[in-house]
Design a protein around this motif. Structure first.
Motif, short mmCIF file in Angstrom:
data_model
loop_
_atom_site.label_atom_id
_atom_site.label_comp_id
_atom_site.label_asym_id
_atom_site.label_seq_id
_atom_site.Cartn_x
_atom_site.Cartn_y
_atom_site.Cartn_z
N GLU A 59 10.10 86.89 7.98
CA GLU A 59 8.33 87.29 7.27
C GLU A 59 7.83 88.27 9.41
N ILE A 60 8.89 89.12 9.04
CA ILE A 60 8.32 89.71 11.11
C ILE A 60 8.89 91.60 9.40
N ALA A 61 7.50 92.08 9.99
CA ALA A 61 7.09 93.26 9.81
C ALA A 61 6.95 94.32 11.25
N LYS A 62 6.79 95.72 10.86
CA LYS A 62 6.81 96.54 11.21
C LYS A 62 4.83 96.70 11.30
N GLY A 63 4.39 97.04 12.73
CA GLY A 63 2.59 96.72 13.31
C GLY A 63 2.74 98.19 14.29
N TYR A 64 1.98 98.63 14.36
CA TYR A 64 1.07 100.03 15.18
C TYR A 64 -0.82 99.43 15.79
N GLU A 65 0.00 99.92 16.68
CA GLU A 65 -2.35 98.82 17.47
C GLU A 65 -2.15 100.59 17.90
N SER A 66 -3.23 101.09 17.67
CA SER A 66 -4.37 102.25 17.78
C SER A 66 -4.69 102.33 19.10
N PRO A 67 -5.21 102.59 19.35
CA PRO A 67 -6.41 102.76 21.20
C PRO A 67 -6.98 101.46 21.23
N ASP A 68 -8.48 101.40 20.14
CA ASP A 68 -9.60 100.52 20.04
C ASP A 68 -8.64 98.93 19.66
N GLY A 69 -7.13 98.95 19.35
CA GLY A 69 -7.08 97.65 19.46
C GLY A 69 -7.19 97.29 18.02
N ARG A 70 -7.47 97.73 17.12
CA ARG A 70 -6.54 97.15 16.16
C ARG A 70 -5.29 97.75 15.82
N THR A 71 -4.21 96.33 15.01
CA THR A 71 -3.12 96.54 14.62
C THR A 71 -3.18 96.66 13.22
N VAL A 72 -2.34 97.94 12.75
CA VAL A 72 -1.90 98.32 10.90
C VAL A 72 -0.26 97.48 11.02
N THR A 73 -0.59 96.89 10.18
CA THR A 73 0.71 96.53 9.61
C THR A 73 1.48 97.11 8.65
N LEU A 74 3.06 97.41 8.42
CA LEU A 74 3.75 98.35 7.72
C LEU A 74 4.45 97.58 7.04
N THR A 75 4.41 97.32 5.63
CA THR A 75 6.11 96.58 5.42
C THR A 75 7.12 97.87 5.16
N ASP A 76 7.79 97.29 4.33
CA ASP A 76 9.16 97.69 3.70
C ASP A 76 8.81 99.03 2.84
N GLU A 77 7.95 98.65 1.67
CA GLU A 77 7.62 99.43 1.31
C GLU A 77 6.94 99.98 1.53
N ASP A 78 6.38 99.98 2.32
CA ASP A 78 5.36 101.83 2.93
C ASP A 78 6.37 102.29 3.77
N LEU A 79 7.30 102.02 3.91
CA LEU A 79 8.26 102.90 4.67
C LEU A 79 8.97 103.21 3.74
N ALA A 80 9.71 102.41 2.65
CA ALA A 80 10.42 103.17 1.08
C ALA A 80 9.73 104.04 0.59
N ASP A 81 8.22 103.98 0.65
CA ASP A 81 8.23 105.60 -0.06
C ASP A 81 6.91 106.99 0.60
N LEU A 82 7.48 106.36 2.19
CA LEU A 82 7.29 107.95 2.76
C LEU A 82 7.34 109.41 1.68
N PRO A 83 6.60 109.96 1.77
CA PRO A 83 6.84 111.22 0.79
C PRO A 83 7.09 112.42 2.44
N LEU A 84 8.42 112.10 2.14
CA LEU A 84 9.04 112.56 2.76
C LEU A 84 10.36 113.08 1.93
N PRO A 85 10.32 114.90 2.63
CA PRO A 85 11.60 114.94 1.60
C PRO A 85 13.40 114.60 1.41
N SER A 86 13.34 114.48 2.86
CA SER A 86 14.47 114.26 3.44
C SER A 86 15.37 112.34 3.06
#
Length: 381
Positions: A59-86
Motif C-alpha cells: 500500500e506504499i506509494a510515492k508522494g510530493y509535498e508542495s510548499p503550501d503543505g498539500r500532498t500529491v500521491t503518485l502511483t506506479d501507473e503515473d510513473l509508468a505513463d510519463l511522456p518521456l522518449p527515453s
C-alpha cells in the motif's frame, strides 16, 4: 542473471531490442540495527500518521509535498505513463572519444544483452563499430524513475551501458587545490616518476581484495567464539608536513625497490646517480679563470699537434720542397725538384741511394736558404 530493464537501442534507423543486466555487485557483511543495551533487533516499521497504524508495503506509494503543505500521491501507473522518449528507448545521440567524458560523471554499469536472435547482427554491428573507431556512444535512458545520460562502450566483447550524472551535478573544484605558486624542481619530478614506475612494476588489479570486509569478518567470528577480538598494531603518526621532499622521495623509492627486487640493474644505477647527483640548490657558474686556463691549454695542445704534423709531413716529403720555399728561392726549387730522367729510373740500387743522398743534401740546403733573406731574382736577359 536478473533483467533490470527492457527496451531498444535506437542507432539511427537501426533498432536493437536489448535487456540490461547489472554488471557490478557490492560485497559486504550484512549488518542490522540492534539495541546496544540488550542486542534486541530494531526494525523500521511503515507507520501511517493518519490512521495511526502500520501499513503493508503493497500500500506504499510515492508522494510530493508542495510548499503550501498539500500532498500529491503518485502511483506506479503515473510513473509508468510519463511522456518521456527515453522511457523504453536508448537513443544514441553522438559518438565521442572516451577521453571527452570525465570519469567523475560515471555511475552504475549494466551489461547489454540481445532480447532475441534477430538483434544479434545489429548488436554486433554497433559493437564492432565502437571498437574500430575507439569511441563511445552518448545516450539517454530513463531507469528507476530517473532519466540519466549514459554511454555505450565495449567491455570483453560485450556492450556496456554506463549511466552518468548530469554535468551540472558535478560540483566545482575551485578553491580546493593549493592556490599559492609552488615550484617543483626537475630532480624532484624525475624522482617522483621513478617512484611511479617502481610501484607500477608487475601491478595486477585482479589481486586487489577488500581488507575491510575480511577484518570485519574476523571480528564477528571472534565475538561468536567468545575469544579476544584481533587488533591491528598501532601505526606511527604521520608527519604533519613534509620538510625534505627529496629525502621522502628517496626513502619511498628505496622501500618500493625492496618490495620489487626484480627491478633491473639499469634502473637502480639510474636512480643511484639521480640520488647522488641531485643538487640541493642551484650550482654556481664555473669561474672564468678556469675556463681561460682550459682554453689556453687547448690552444697549446693544438699548436703542438700542428707542429708535430708539419714536421712529420716535412720528413715524409723530403724530396718535395714546400710551396713557400719554391716561391722564395727559384734556384733552389729548380735544383730540388728536377724530374728524374729515364736513365735515372733504370739506374742500379747504388745510383738510387746516391740520388737519395743528393736529394737530402738539397733539402738541407733549401731549408738553410729559407731562413735567410731571399735574394733578388735576376732579370731575364
Amino acid at each position: 542473471m536478473q533483467t533490470t530493464w527492457k527496451g531498444t537501442i535506437s542507432f539511427g534507423l537501426v533498432s536493437i531490442p536489448v535487456h540490461l543486466y547489472s554488471a557490478t555487485k557490492e560485497h559486504d557483511v550484512p549488518l542490522h540495527q540492534v539495541h546496544a543495551k540488550d542486542g534486541g533487533r530494531v526494525r523500521m516499521k511503515r507507520y501511517c500518521e493518519e490512521e495511526e497504524k502500520e501499513v503493508p508495503y503493497a500500500e506504499i506509494a510515492k508522494g510530493y509535498e508542495s510548499p503550501d503543505g498539500r500532498t500529491v500521491t503518485l502511483t506506479d501507473e503515473d510513473l509508468a505513463d510519463l511522456p518521456l522518449p527515453s522511457k523504453k528507448i536508448i537513443d544514441v545521440l553522438a559518438f565521442v572519444d572516451e577521453g571527452e567524458i570525465d570519469p567523475l560523471m560515471f555511475s552504475k554499469a549494466y551489461y547489454v544483452g540481445v532480447a532475441d536472435k534477430a538483434a544479434s547482427k545489429p548488436y554486433a554491428l554497433l559493437r564492432d563499430a565502437l571498437v574500430e573507431s575507439g569511441q563511445i556512444a552518448v545516450t539517454k535512458i530513463a531507469l528507476r524513475s530517473r532519466e540519466s545520460p549514459a554511454v555505450l562502450r565495449v567491455h570483453d566483447g560485450t556492450l556496456v551501458l554506463q549511466t552518468c550524472i548530469w554535468p551540472d551535478e558535478v560540483r566545482p573544484a575551485a578553491g580546493i587545490a593549493p592556490e599559492e605558486d609552488v615550484t617543483v624542481r626537475p630532480q624532484e619530478l624525475r624522482m617522483a616518476r621513478s617512484l611511479m614506475e617502481t610501484l607500477s612494476e608487475d601491478f595486477d588489479l585482479e589481486q586487489l581484495h577488500d581488507d575491510y570486509q575480511q577484518a570485519l569478518q574476523q571480528v564477528i567470528e571472534a565475538r561468536l567464539q567468545g575469544v579476544e577480538v584481533p587488533h591491528e598494531e598501532e601505526a606511527g603518526e604521520a608527519p604533519d608536513n613534509v620538510i625534505d621532499l627529496m629525502e621522502a622521495l628517496r626513502s619511498s623509492l628505496r622501500r618500493a625497490k625492496d618490495a620489487h627486487p626484480e627491478r633491473s640493474g639499469a634502473d637502480e644505477t639510474e636512480s643511484d646517480e639521480t640520488e647522488a647527483g641531485e643538487p640541493v640548490g642551484e650550482q654556481p657558474p664555473p669561474r672564468k679563470r678556469a675556463a681561460a686556463k682550459k682554453a689556453t691549454a687547448t690552444r697549446t695542445t693544438t699548436a703542438a699537434r700542428t707542429t708535430a704534423t708539419r714536421t712529420a709531413a716535412t720528413r715524409t716529403t723530403a724530396a718535395k720542397p714546400s710551396a713557400a720555399t719554391s716561391k722564395k728561392s727559384t734556384t733552389a726549387k729548380k735544383s730540388a725538384t728536377a724530374p728524374k730522367s729515364a736513365t735515372e729510373k733504370k739506374s742500379t740500387a747504388a745510383t738510387k741511394r746516391t740520388a737519395a743522398t743528393k736529394s737530402t743534401t738539397a733539402k738541407k740546403s733549401t731549408t738553410t736558404t729559407t731562413t735567410r733573406k731571399p735574394a733578388t731574382p735576376r732579370k731575364a736577359s
